[in-house]
Each structure stands twice: as structure tokens, then as C-alpha cells.
Design a protein around this motif. Structure first.
Motif, PDB file in Angstrom:
ATOM      1  N   GLU A  40      13.583   2.457  -2.755  1.00  0.00           N
ATOM      2  CA  GLU A  40      12.466   3.384  -2.518  1.00  0.00           C
ATOM      3  C   GLU A  40      11.786   3.138  -1.180  1.00  0.00           C
ATOM      4  O   GLU A  40      10.945   3.913  -0.753  1.00  0.00           O
ATOM      5  CB  GLU A  40      11.459   3.330  -3.673  1.00  0.00           C
ATOM      6  N   ARG A  85      10.700  -2.211 -15.714  1.00  0.00           N
ATOM      7  CA  ARG A  85      10.394  -2.501 -14.312  1.00  0.00           C
ATOM      8  C   ARG A  85       9.267  -3.516 -14.251  1.00  0.00           C
ATOM      9  O   ARG A  85       8.290  -3.407 -14.990  1.00  0.00           O
ATOM     10  CB  ARG A  85       9.982  -1.220 -13.581  1.00  0.00           C
ATOM     11  N   ASP A 141       4.316  -2.929 -11.090  1.00  0.00           N
ATOM     12  CA  ASP A 141       4.268  -2.224  -9.800  1.00  0.00           C
ATOM     13  C   ASP A 141       2.855  -1.716  -9.566  1.00  0.00           C
ATOM     14  O   ASP A 141       2.610  -0.510  -9.568  1.00  0.00           O
ATOM     15  CB  ASP A 141       5.280  -1.064  -9.815  1.00  0.00           C
ATOM     16  N   ASP A 150       8.660   7.487  -3.973  1.00  0.00           N
ATOM     17  CA  ASP A 150       8.226   6.672  -2.842  1.00  0.00           C
ATOM     18  C   ASP A 150       9.142   6.848  -1.645  1.00  0.00           C
ATOM     19  O   ASP A 150       8.687   6.849  -0.508  1.00  0.00           O
ATOM     20  CB  ASP A 150       8.153   5.191  -3.252  1.00  0.00           C
ATOM     21  N   MET A 154      14.941  -1.294  -7.031  1.00  0.00           N
ATOM     22  CA  MET A 154      14.675   0.098  -6.717  1.00  0.00           C
ATOM     23  C   MET A 154      14.962   0.329  -5.251  1.00  0.00           C
ATOM     24  O   MET A 154      14.628  -0.495  -4.400  1.00  0.00           O
ATOM     25  CB  MET A 154      13.213   0.435  -7.016  1.00  0.00           C
ATOM     26  N   ARG A 211       1.836  -4.274  -2.661  1.00  0.00           N
ATOM     27  CA  ARG A 211       2.288  -3.401  -3.751  1.00  0.00           C
ATOM     28  C   ARG A 211       3.519  -3.963  -4.402  1.00  0.00           C
ATOM     29  O   ARG A 211       4.329  -4.601  -3.727  1.00  0.00           O
ATOM     30  CB  ARG A 211       2.718  -2.078  -3.098  1.00  0.00           C
ATOM     31  N   ARG A 238       1.747  10.215  -0.775  1.00  0.00           N
ATOM     32  CA  ARG A 238       2.029  11.066  -1.937  1.00  0.00           C
ATOM     33  C   ARG A 238       0.778  11.434  -2.708  1.00  0.00           C
ATOM     34  O   ARG A 238       0.784  12.273  -3.596  1.00  0.00           O
ATOM     35  CB  ARG A 238       3.035  10.361  -2.863  1.00  0.00           C
TER      36      ARG A 238
HETATM   37 MG    MG Z   1       7.900   3.903  -6.709  1.00  0.00          MG
END
Ligand code: MG
Ligand code: PEP
Length: 764
Positions: A613, A511, A514, A637, A611, A536, A647
Motif C-alpha cells: 500500500e 491484520r 493499523d 492507501d 500489505m 502509522r 483520502r
Molecule cells: Mg491501508
């Protein structure tokens, strides 16, 4: 009014002992509000009684002697109704109850406000007046605001009070149960260890001693050492700093004189049984406050000098008590529970693994990245133990329940024995699961489910553990977080090459970076009000193509000669982000291809995925599917954004649940849509690694689940013991549930029927 209120709360906060602080509070409120009486009652839930703990205006002799039932009198009524009560003539109120000890015959007007913390009534604060009158709205608002502000302090003081008592494992009296958020499942029994404790007076938690003469000896010895240090410092600076600056050392010497600070500190130890550090804190902070309140700026500055010198003494007290080693240097020799305000990835990486049995992070919640790392390491963890200072847990015997979020400090002997028994049972079950780990993940009715591993914390750890398994999510940001600068292309290349090689026969999904949210880079600070909704993931890397391109180039170079690289983009919200990223990936591909093999070379083209999310992406699956090769659902997420629950925030942890029927319906929709578009989809959020979650995801049609290495075997066991036909039957009722609790009930029942109940404990 606001300034007065602030001042009172500050004054009260400065007093470390709850009884004294409350005594001061009622006095100041009575004076400020010009009423005839102000009193406070604290609730005891075991006895269901409210005790008068402080008063100015009622009979002092009644303090700690008047006990009022939760449903008795006006005080009980305030607690029951959880709202203020403003009465002109208390005696004529139907709920009035006469307590002769308090001597309140001559008071008529009554105003009571409940003191509430996290929905729990901790006590009641009251104002009383001789006149028959209704308290004004301003007075009522003042009391309610004050009650809200002191609630947290009262909750903290209660916890601190219980933890301050020195004790050993098995002592009967001082066990304290604390409640946090379950972070990583499992049970642990060990000694609290807080790394890098900063020793200073402001953080020092006062505590009493049972050995007054030892405390005095500690203090005197620490002063002697400090005097020698100050002398050494003073002579080494001779000639290098101006004489007036050096005069500070004279002040130090005066303070170190036994007749000055020493006399008062020793008196506090002898008369009130404080230990050396606590007595020093109490004396020094009151001196410092006097200096700070002086008009003369020179004298105000001296407060800093006094604190500075006293911090030196304190450090020497601590060093002496811990055998001349500062606590930072303390060796870790036993089963330890790492305790910190915020447990970070580097902290975990540095801690000797063989002694790490549990983790307590005061901040964070069940799906913050610290919890995810703990799960990846298979270490039980409790998060969000708000209102507890980590110092208070350092060196204490602790039992930790990573299923329920409970932490037991100074456990009673029989509870510890019971806990150890449960730990042994758990080990037994995991041994059983281990033995069958090599069997393929195929359901009873012959559906193959691909299990993949989430990695990133430590390549060796995760990949060696799981030979023969692909990587569904490699979090590249973790290695970035462990460095002091952005890793170079070469460093990244080496790392990715190792990962791609370790699972050469399988797909490996790297990935792209992130960071942001709760994953800061120490060398790239991002200060935002609302980081989870901010800069982000791909939003940041697309704004910094130089960072993105270096990473993609490193991935592509690492994949030369292999054909297993999958590149995944996090936090995709709109298709233009995918288009921009694809353009950059294409550019990097052509560059690397040429560099490696000359024009027309054949570097394998990686599969590119995104992703799912961010909720918006659910509604763009057709558009996204036409651009990419695969999807991966980030249920961590997705849950946070669908439910609007941070979270990482323990205060709202009870609202965060991937088993919320709304989240499950979204997940079901995603599976249906991805399957309809023939685009492969994996779930790589934590839900995939939980027995109940895996059952539901398989029922929805997911056939690829990615999870931390630690859960892999457990989920393999689950898959081999369920049937797709059965779980598909279970699904409609689950999706129609009202609440997460109803979902748990239905899924638990199924797991129990399949003899899989032992893999889960309350709450999952
Ligand atoms: Mg995530
Ligand atoms: C997710 O969001 O579910 C996910 C797998 O990514 P992360 O937890 O790293 O945000």
C-alpha cells in the motif's frame, strides 16, 4: 494592514445575518482604504445576474435593484476574467456600462476583485474613487486578500440561510441541495439526527420564527426556570465559597431581571421575528463583546459570566421546545440519518441499527475509515459536506444519494416520491442478487475467483452475514478504537478466537494494529502535522514491541487447534520492517508454543504476509516475496500515496480515484510481479468491492478479492456474468487511457453490454 484585515473579517464574522454583515464590511473597507465608494455584488447562477447587495458611496436606493448580467459591464468582466481589474478611468473603458440608478458619474478610478470559493465566482467587490488614478499594488493586494477571506463566509451564509427556515416534508419553497462526497453507495430517505448536540450560544444558528408570542413565552419560561436553578445553586453553595465569589449570583439575578436582558431580547423577537434562542444570542453576544473590549480585566471577565448564564437560559429554551427532554435524550424512533461533524466508529456502534438509514459526516472523504465502516454496514453515506453545521440538519427531512454525494434537505414532494421509487427499485435488485448468492464465483469461461470478506466492525454482523467465506482482511484496530484502553491479551484472544472459529474452514487474515492516520485511539493520542505520512501501522507497533507482541501472542493462542491464521503487516515501506516484525513473530510463536504444549509442541505456523500500500513496496516485490507467504494490496492507501491525495480530505476528493490510469498501471504491475514470483496476492482495498474495479482486477490477473460483506453478493453476481477472455481484451485500452473519466466510460460500456449497468450509478 494584516491586523486591520483580520479585525474587519472578525467583526464581519460576528454578525450572523449576511445582509448586515456585508453592509458592515463595505463600510469598514471604505473607511480603512479611504476611498469614495466600496460596493459588493453577489452572483445568482440561475438568473445569471450579479446583484448590488451593499454599497457605501453609490446610491443606497440601488441596492438589490441593480442587476448586472454575467457578461455585462466592468462588474461582469471581473467575474468573467476571475481576476482583479484596476482601471484609471472607468468611463473610458470599452466594457463600461452605464447604470443610472447607481449614480457613479463622478467616480473614475475603479478596482474590482472577484470573490471566489472552490473555483466558483460568488460575487465581486469594488472600490471607486473620484480621482483618475491607478490603485496601488498594496490596495489591490488588500482587496484580493479580503475577497479570498470572505468567500468562505459568503458560501456558508448562503447555505445556512437556506437551511434556517423551518419547514416540513413536501414544502415547495425551502428545498436545499447540498453537495458532498459519495461515501457509501445507496439511497436513503429519513430525518436528520445529530447525537450529543452541545447547546451553547456560539454554536447556535440564528433563525426567524413565525410565532412571535410563542417565542416570547419560550423565553420567559426559560428565564423562570433558570432563575430557580440559580437560586438553588446559590443557596447550596452558601458557606462553602467566599462571599465575593458568591456575588456573581447577584449579577446573574440582575441580568435575569425582566428590565435588563429580557427587555432587549423580547424587542428583538417582536421587531425582527427572531426565535427565542436567536434573539438571546444576538443581544448577549453584542453585550459580551462590549465587556471584552473594556480595559478593566474585571469587566472583561464578566463577559464570561454573561455568556455562561445565557447558555443556561438557552438550554432551557431548547429543553422546553423539545418537550423537556434535551435533544441528546431524544428517542430515535424513525428512519434516521446520522449527522455529525465527524462520525466515529463508536457513534456508529451505538446507533440503533434498525433506525439507521443514512450517514452524513461533515468531515472526511470517500475513503476515510468512516466511509469504509458505512460501506461495511451497507448504509448509504455522504462525506465532506463542508461548510454545513450538523445542527442545521438535525430534525430535518433529508434525502441522501450515496452514489453522487448529493444531500437534499426539505425535499419537494415530487422529488421525495421519485427518490422512494428509486429506493424500491434498488431493494428489488438486491433481492434478485440475494437469491443467487450461494452460487460459486466462477466466470463465464470457468475461472474461479476467491471472494473474501473484510471485517472488523462487528464480528457477528459481518461473519454471520457471510457463512462459508474466508476473511481477507480483519481490521484489528476497530475493536481497539471502541475501548477506553488497550485490550488485554485475554480480551484480544477471545475476539480473535471467535473470528478464526467463525470461518474455521477458510483462511482468516488478521491484520496487526493499523492505527495512526485517520484512526486515532482515544487513549493513545498522536499529534502530528501530517498523520498519513507519520507514525502509522507497523511503524508504530515496531516502536512498541510490547503492544505488537501481546497482539501476536493473542492471535497465535487463538489459532491453537486451527490452521487458518494468516497474519498481515500494514504500511510496510522497507524490508527491514518485515525482518524486525518476523523476528518478533518468531519470538511470540516459540513462547506460545511452549506455553501451550510444552517444548517441541506443534502450534500451527501461521502464514505471514504484507500489505502493498506504500508505493515503495511495489519496487521491492522480489525482496519482499522472498520473506513472506502472501501479499495483499491496500488500494485505498496505495491510491492516496501514488496520487499524493489525502483520502480523508474532501477538498481534494475529486482528485482521489483508484481508476486513475497511473494507479491501474501500478496495480497491473503488482499482479504481474506477484504471479511471476508465485506469491499469492489479494486486493483488499475498496476497489475490489466495486463492479468496475473487480472487472479490471480480474483482467489484470488477480484471482482473490476481499471486500466488505455488503458488496460480496453483488461482486459474486458480476463475476458470474463476465468472462476473463473478454476483460483481458478490455484491459490494454483502459491502461492506456488519459483520465479516470475515460476509464469509467470504457468499463461502464462493458458492464452495460453485459446487462450489469444496473449495479452502478454515475460515479460508482
Ligand atoms: Mg491501508
Ligand atoms: C487499504 O489501504 O486499502 C486497506 C485495505 O487498508 P485501510 O483502508 O484499513 O487503510
Amino acid at each position: 494592514m494584516l491586523t486591520t484585515l483580520k479585525r474587519i473579517v472578525q467583526e464581519v464574522n460576528r454578525i450572523p445575518v449576511l445582509d448586515e454583515a456585508i453592509g458592515h464590511l463595505v463600510l469598514r473597507v471604505k473607511q480603512t482604504m479611504q476611498v469614495d465608494a466600496c460596493s459588493m455584488y453577489l452572483a445568482d447562477y440561475q438568473t445569471q445576474l450579479l446583484t448590488l447587495v451593499a454599497t457605501e458611496g453609490l446610491a443606497k436606493s440601488a441596492v438589490n435593484r441593480v442587476l448586472i448580467g454575467f457578461s455585462e459591464g466592468l462588474i461582469g468582466l471581473v467575474g468573467q476574467r476571475e481576476e482583479p481589474l484596476n482601471i484609471i478611468d472607468a468611463h473610458n473603458h470599452p466594457r463600461f456600462k452605464y447604470y443610472p440608478e447607481v449614480e457613479e458619474e463622478h467616480f473614475n478610478a475603479f478596482l474590482g476583485a472577484p470573490i471566489i470559493h472552490q473555483r466558483k465566482v460568488l460575487g465581486v467587490i469594488t472600490l471607486q474613487q473620484r480621482d483618475k488614478r491607478r490603485f496601488s499594488e498594496d490596495e489591490e493586494a488588500f482587496l484580493v486578500t479580503l475577497a479570498a477571506q470572505i468567500a468562505l463566509e459568503i458560501a456558508n451564509a448562503e447555505i445556512r440561510g437556506a437551511l434556517r427556515t423551518p419547514s416540513k416534508i413536501g414544502q415547495l419553497t425551502s428545498q436545499k441541495n447540498l453537495h458532498g462526497v459519495a461515501g457509501s453507495s445507496g439511497l436513503a430517505c429519513g430525518t436528520g439526527y445529530q447525537p450529543n448536540i452541545k447547546i451553547d450560544l456560539s454554536r447556535w444558528q440564528v433563525k426567524r420564527t413565525t410565532d412571535v408570542s410563542a417565542a416570547i413565552a419560550d423565553y420567559r419560561a426559560a428565564v423562570d426556570i433558570t432563575r430557580r436553578e440559580v437560586e438553588g445553586l446559590s443557596s447550596s453553595l452558601e458557606g462553602t465559597i467566599p462571599e465575593d465569589v458568591r456575588s456573581i449570583f447577584q449579577l446573574y439575578h440582575q441580568l435575569l431581571d425582566a428590565n435588563s436582558l429580557g427587555r432587549e431580547v423580547e424587542a428583538k423577537i417582536k421587531q425582527q421575528d427572531w426565535d427565542a434562542g436567536s434573539a438571546l444570542k444576538l443581544v448577549v453576544e453584542s453585550y459580551a463583546a462590549q465587556f471584552e473590549n473594556m480595559e478593566d480585566p474585571y469587566m472583561q471577565e464578566r463577559a464570561i459570566d454573561i455568556i455562561d448564564l445565557s447558555n443556561r437560559i438557552l438550554r432551557n429554551i431548547v429543553a422546553r421546545a423539545s418537550g423537556h427532554k434535551g435533544p441528546q435524550q431524544r428517542r430515535i424512533e424513525t428512519d434516521s440519518i446520522l449527522v455529525a461533524e465527524e462520525v466515529s466508529a463508536p457513534m456508529l456502534a451505538e446507533f440503533p441499527r434498525k433506525h439507521l438509514v443514512g450517514i452524513i459526516s461533515i468531515r472526511g472523504s470517500n475513503n476515510s475509515h468512516t466511509a469504509i465502516l458505512a460501506r461495511a454496514m451497507g448504509v448509504p453515506a455522504v462525506m465532506g459536506l463542508n461548510n454545513v453545521s450538523p445542527e442545521l440538519l438535525d430534525g430535518k427531512p433529508i434525502l441522501l444519494d450515496g452514489y453522487s454525494g448529493e444531500v437534499i434537505v426539505n425535499p419537494q414532494r415530487h422529488i421525495e416520491a421519485e427518490f422512494k421509487h428509486l429506493i424500491a427499485e434498488e431493494q428489488e435488485l438486491s433481492k434478485k442478487i440475494e437469491q443467487e448468492a450461494v452460487k460459486p464465483s466462477v466466470t463465464e469461461d470457468e475461472h474461479a475467483i476467491t471472494l473474501l470478506v473484510n471485517a472488523g466492525l462487528s464480528v457477528e454482523l459481518e461473519l454471520q452475514q457471510e457463512q462459508g467465506c474466508g476473511v481477507g482482511l480483519y481490521r484489528t484496530e476497530i475493536p481497539f478504537m471502541l475501548r477506553e484502553r488497550f485490550p488485554s491479551e485475554r480480551e484480544q484472544f477471545e475476539l480473535y478466537r471467535q473470528v478464526l472459529h467463525s470461518a474455521a474452514e477458510h483462511e482468516v487474515t488478521l491484520r496487526t494494529l493499523d492505527v495512526g492516520g485517520d484512526k486515532p485511539l482515544p487513549y493513545f493520542p498522536i499529534n502530528e502535522e501530517n498523520p498519513f505520512l507519520g507514525w502509522r501501522g507497523v511503524r508504530l507497533t515496531l516502536d512498541h514491541p510490547e503492544i505488537f507482541l501481546v497482539q501476536i501472542r493473542a492471535m497465535l493462542r487463538a489459532s491453537a487447534g486451527l490452521d487458518n491464521l494468516h497474519i498481515m503487516l500494514p504500511m510496510i515501506t522497507s524490508v527491514n520492517e518485515v525482518d524486525d516484525a518476523l523476528r518478533l513473530i518468531d519470538q511470540a510463536y516459540h513462547e506460545v508454543n511452549e506455553e501451550l504444549q510444552g517444548p517441541g509442541g506443534l502450534l500451527y505456523k501461521p502464514k505471514i504476509g504484507v500489505m502493498l500500500e506504500v508505493p515503495a513496496a511495489i519496487y521491492q516485490i522480489p525482496q519482499l516475496a522472498s520473506r513472506v507467504d502472501f501479499f495483499s494490496v491496500g488500494s485505498n492507501d496505495l491510491t492516496q500515496y501514488l496520487l499524493a491525495v489525502d483520502r480523508n480530505n474532501a477538498r481534494v476528493a475529486n482528485l482521489y480515484s483508484s481508476y486513475h490510469p497511473a494507479v491501474l498501471n501500478a496495480l497491473a504491475t503488482i499482479a504481474t510481479q506477484c504471479n511471476a514470483h508465485n506469491t499469492p496476492v489479494t486486493v483488499c482495498g475498496e476497489l475490489a468491492g466495486e463492479p468496475g474495479g473487480a472487472v479490471l482486477l480480474v483482467a489484470m490477473g488477480y484471482r482473490k478479492l476481499s471486500m466488505n460483506a455488503h458488496n460480496l453478493r453483488k461482486i459474486n453476481w458480476v463475476i458470474r456474468n463476465i468472462s476473463v477472455a473478454e476483460v483481458e481484451q478490455l484491459l490494454p485500452a483502459v491502461l492506456a487511457c488519459d483520465l479516470p473519466a475515460d476509464v469509467f466510460e470504457r468499463v461502464n460500456k462493458y458492464l452495460d453490454n453485459k446487462q450489469l449497468g444496473g449495479l452502478t450509478r454515475a460515479g460508482w
